[in-house]
Design an enzyme around this catalytic site. Structure first.
Site, PDB file in Angstrom:
ATOM      1  CB  SER A 119      -0.791   0.215   1.204  1.00 46.76           C
ATOM      2  OG  SER A 119      -1.126  -1.071   1.521  1.00 46.76           O
ATOM      3  CG  HIS A 140      -2.578  -0.686  -4.073  1.00 46.01           C
ATOM      4  ND1 HIS A 140      -3.197   0.388  -3.739  1.00 46.01           N
ATOM      5  CD2 HIS A 140      -2.783  -1.471  -2.728  1.00 46.01           C
ATOM      6  CE1 HIS A 140      -3.497   0.530  -2.450  1.00 46.01           C
ATOM      7  NE2 HIS A 140      -3.375  -0.655  -2.019  1.00 46.01           N
ATOM      8  CD  GLU A 152      -3.597   3.037  -6.624  1.00 44.40           C
ATOM      9  OE1 GLU A 152      -3.600   4.309  -6.872  1.00 44.40           O
ATOM     10  OE2 GLU A 152      -3.510   2.809  -5.515  1.00 44.40           O
ATOM     11  CG  ASN A 190      -4.017   4.107   0.504  1.00 45.07           C
ATOM     12  OD1 ASN A 190      -5.207   3.771   1.051  1.00 45.07           O
ATOM     13  ND2 ASN A 190      -3.367   3.182   0.280  1.00 45.07           N
TER      14      ASN A 190
HETATM   15  N1  LIG Z   1      -5.662  -5.319   4.087  1.00 43.25           N
HETATM   16  C1  LIG Z   1      -5.934  -4.342   3.120  1.00 43.25           C
HETATM   17  O1  LIG Z   1      -7.118  -3.655   3.168  1.00 43.25           O
HETATM   18  C2  LIG Z   1      -4.665  -3.985   2.398  1.00 43.25           C
HETATM   19  C3  LIG Z   1      -5.438  -3.449   1.068  1.00 43.25           C
HETATM   20  C4  LIG Z   1      -4.548  -3.189  -0.176  1.00 43.25           C
HETATM   21  C5  LIG Z   1      -3.085  -3.679   0.152  1.00 43.25           C
HETATM   22  N2  LIG Z   1      -2.492  -4.257   1.422  1.00 43.25           N
HETATM   23  C6  LIG Z   1      -1.215  -4.818   1.379  1.00 43.25           C
HETATM   24  O2  LIG Z   1      -1.209  -6.005   1.114  1.00 43.25           O
HETATM   25  C7  LIG Z   1      -0.091  -6.629   1.858  1.00 43.25           C
HETATM   26  C8  LIG Z   1      -0.666  -7.750   2.844  1.00 43.25           C
HETATM   27  O3  LIG Z   1      -1.626  -7.252   3.709  1.00 43.25           O
HETATM   28  P1  LIG Z   1      -2.773  -8.087   4.389  1.00 43.25           P
HETATM   29  O4  LIG Z   1      -3.909  -7.199   4.997  1.00 43.25           O
HETATM   30  O5  LIG Z   1      -3.249  -9.413   3.423  1.00 43.25           O
HETATM   31  O6  LIG Z   1      -1.809  -8.747   5.567  1.00 43.25           O
HETATM   32  P2  LIG Z   1      -2.114 -10.033   6.469  1.00 43.25           P
HETATM   33  O7  LIG Z   1      -1.413  -9.736   7.915  1.00 43.25           O
HETATM   34  O8  LIG Z   1      -3.511 -10.519   6.517  1.00 43.25           O
HETATM   35  O9  LIG Z   1      -1.233 -11.194   5.777  1.00 43.25           O
HETATM   36  C9  LIG Z   1       0.286 -11.348   5.765  1.00 43.25           C
HETATM   37  C10 LIG Z   1       0.479 -12.920   5.348  1.00 43.25           C
HETATM   38  O10 LIG Z   1       1.958 -12.746   4.991  1.00 43.25           O
HETATM   39  C11 LIG Z   1       2.678 -13.917   5.715  1.00 43.25           C
HETATM   40  N3  LIG Z   1       3.824 -13.468   5.598  1.00 43.25           N
HETATM   41  C12 LIG Z   1       4.718 -12.852   6.167  1.00 43.25           C
HETATM   42  N4  LIG Z   1       5.970 -12.920   6.015  1.00 43.25           N
HETATM   43  C13 LIG Z   1       6.038 -13.867   4.768  1.00 43.25           C
HETATM   44  C14 LIG Z   1       7.095 -14.248   3.954  1.00 43.25           C
HETATM   45  N5  LIG Z   1       8.364 -13.784   4.249  1.00 43.25           N
HETATM   46  N6  LIG Z   1       6.908 -15.143   3.210  1.00 43.25           N
HETATM   47  C15 LIG Z   1       5.633 -15.752   2.869  1.00 43.25           C
HETATM   48  N7  LIG Z   1       4.771 -15.112   3.675  1.00 43.25           N
HETATM   49  C16 LIG Z   1       4.897 -14.403   4.604  1.00 43.25           C
HETATM   50  C17 LIG Z   1       1.882 -13.774   6.994  1.00 43.25           C
HETATM   51  O11 LIG Z   1       1.995 -15.447   7.550  1.00 43.25           O
HETATM   52  C18 LIG Z   1       0.485 -13.549   6.660  1.00 43.25           C
HETATM   53  O12 LIG Z   1      -0.341 -14.743   6.327  1.00 43.25           O
HETATM   54  C19 LIG Z   1       0.323  -5.615   2.587  1.00 43.25           C
HETATM   55  O13 LIG Z   1       1.715  -5.122   1.733  1.00 43.25           O
HETATM   56  C20 LIG Z   1      -0.582  -4.426   2.627  1.00 43.25           C
HETATM   57  O14 LIG Z   1      -0.219  -3.109   2.746  1.00 43.25           O
HETATM   58  C21 LIG Z   1      -3.774  -4.563   2.188  1.00 43.25           C
END
Ligand SMILES: NC(=O)c1ccc[n+]([C@@H]2O[C@H](COP(=O)([O-])OP(=O)(O)OC[C@H]3O[C@@H](n4cnc5c(N)ncnc54)[C@H](O)[C@@H]3O)[C@@H](O)[C@H]2O)c1
Length: 282
Positions: A119, A140, A152, A190
């Site tokens: 993000s 994104h 995006e 954002n």
């Molecule tokens: N949640 C949202 O609304 C949203 C929206 C757009 C973008 N994002 C972005 O997406 C990404 C993920 O967000 P999320 O909300 O799904 O997070 P989340 O915490 O739900 O999931 C992250 C996952 O990554 C795994 N993980 C961590 N390190 C790892 C590694 N080295 N190798 C493999 N797996 C690993 C964790 O076990 C976890 O299951 C972030 O970069 C976030 O900024 C989130």
């Protein structure tokens, strides 16, 4: 370039939705996470989401099983030698993402495109740790991925036109609409959304209106489907706070300073929907 096999790294909220969308669109998907529990949870939530689509009549019942059959779960990244495209969706931590991009660079063929769902982390800083910076970009997705149409596409200084075209074509194949953004803090979504949410929180703090009143004004007056405070609770107040800090630090501009009420709520563990309380109780 033909893409048939996609790896999604990180099976959390976003990774599971991204994996589902690719599998539904006919791609072979390897979903990778360090945690077997997260992989099992992702599988459960994908099954549930597909069942809902079948019940609504938007997915033929046979497609549910076919989609699940195209998806495999992995706790190690060893088997990425034949993937055409990777979407990284691990924790929002710049050092963890850079380490992962180094690893992906070593484990995938040089032709493989590496996309990040970050993000806020500069895509250029991820491209720079690989030997293929022209094949690194931001992709994104919005939450919940299977329902949200926008993606995006972030072009880093190093990203090639050919890579951008593959990403745009992929979005089309997923039934999504891609919009290009430059690699600047907050990208487009954002950059525009978070100052509005922050201002809504200031309005609560200064008792300009209740959360319900502020959300109603934006829903009925501006035709937003969801008020900014409901949306903030849905995104997660900790996530909103982190993104505002990225904007403030990235632009070195105090206008993005998070509202003190937001800081307090996060410190108190009021994170929105996921913790059971934010601007509303769940
Ligand atoms: N949640 C949202 O609304 C949203 C929206 C757009 C973008 N994002 C972005 O997406 C990404 C993920 O967000 P999320 O909300 O799904 O997070 P989340 O915490 O739900 O999931 C992250 C996952 O990554 C795994 N993980 C961590 N390190 C790892 C590694 N080295 N190798 C493999 N797996 C690993 C964790 O076990 C976890 O299951 C972030 O970069 C976030 O900024 C989130």
């Amino acid at each position: 370039m033909t893409i048939t096999t996609v790896a999604v790294i990180g099976a959390g909220t976003m990774g599971s939705g991204i994996a589902q969308s690719f599998a539904q669109a006919g791609f072979t998907v390897r979903l990778v996470d360090v945690s077997p529990q997260m992989l099992a949870r992702a599988r459960g939530s994908i099954e549930k989401s597909l069942t809902k689509f079948v019940e609504k009549g938007t997915l033929p019942a046979a497609e549910k099983d076919a989609t699940l059959a195209r998806l495999s779960a992995h706790t190690v990244m060893s088997d990425l030698s034949d993937v055409d495209y990777v979407v990284e969706a691990i924790v929002e931590d710049a050092e963890a993402k850079r380490a992962l991009f180094r690893e992906l660079d070593a484990l995938t063929p040089p032709r493989t495109i590496l996309a990040s769902n970050t993000s806020s982390i500069p895509i250029a800083s991820l491209a720079a740790v690989t030997g293929r910076p022209d094949r690194v970009l931001g992709m994104h997705f919005m939450n919940p991925v299977p329902l949200m149409v926008l993606v995006e596409i972030i072009r880093a200084a190093q990203t090639s036109d050919a890579t951008m075209k593959v990403a745009f074509d992929l979005c089309k194949a997923l039934g999504k609409v891609a919009v290009e953004s430059a690699d600047r803090p907050g990208f487009i979504a954002n950059r525009v959304l978070m100052p509005m949410i922050n201002e809504a929180i200031y309005a609560v703090d200064e008792r300009v209106g209740t959360p319900e009143a502020i959300d109603q004004v934006m829903k009925l007056g501006m035709n937003h489907p969801m008020g900014p405070l409901t949306l903030a609770d849905f995104i997660g107040l900790d996530v909103c706070l982190a993104i505002l800090r990225v904007l403030r630090d990235g632009f070195n501009d105090a206008k993005y300073t998070p509202c003190p009420l937001l800081e307090r709520m996060v410190a108190e563990g009021k994170l929105g929907r996921k913790s059971g309380e934010g601007f509303y109780k769940y």
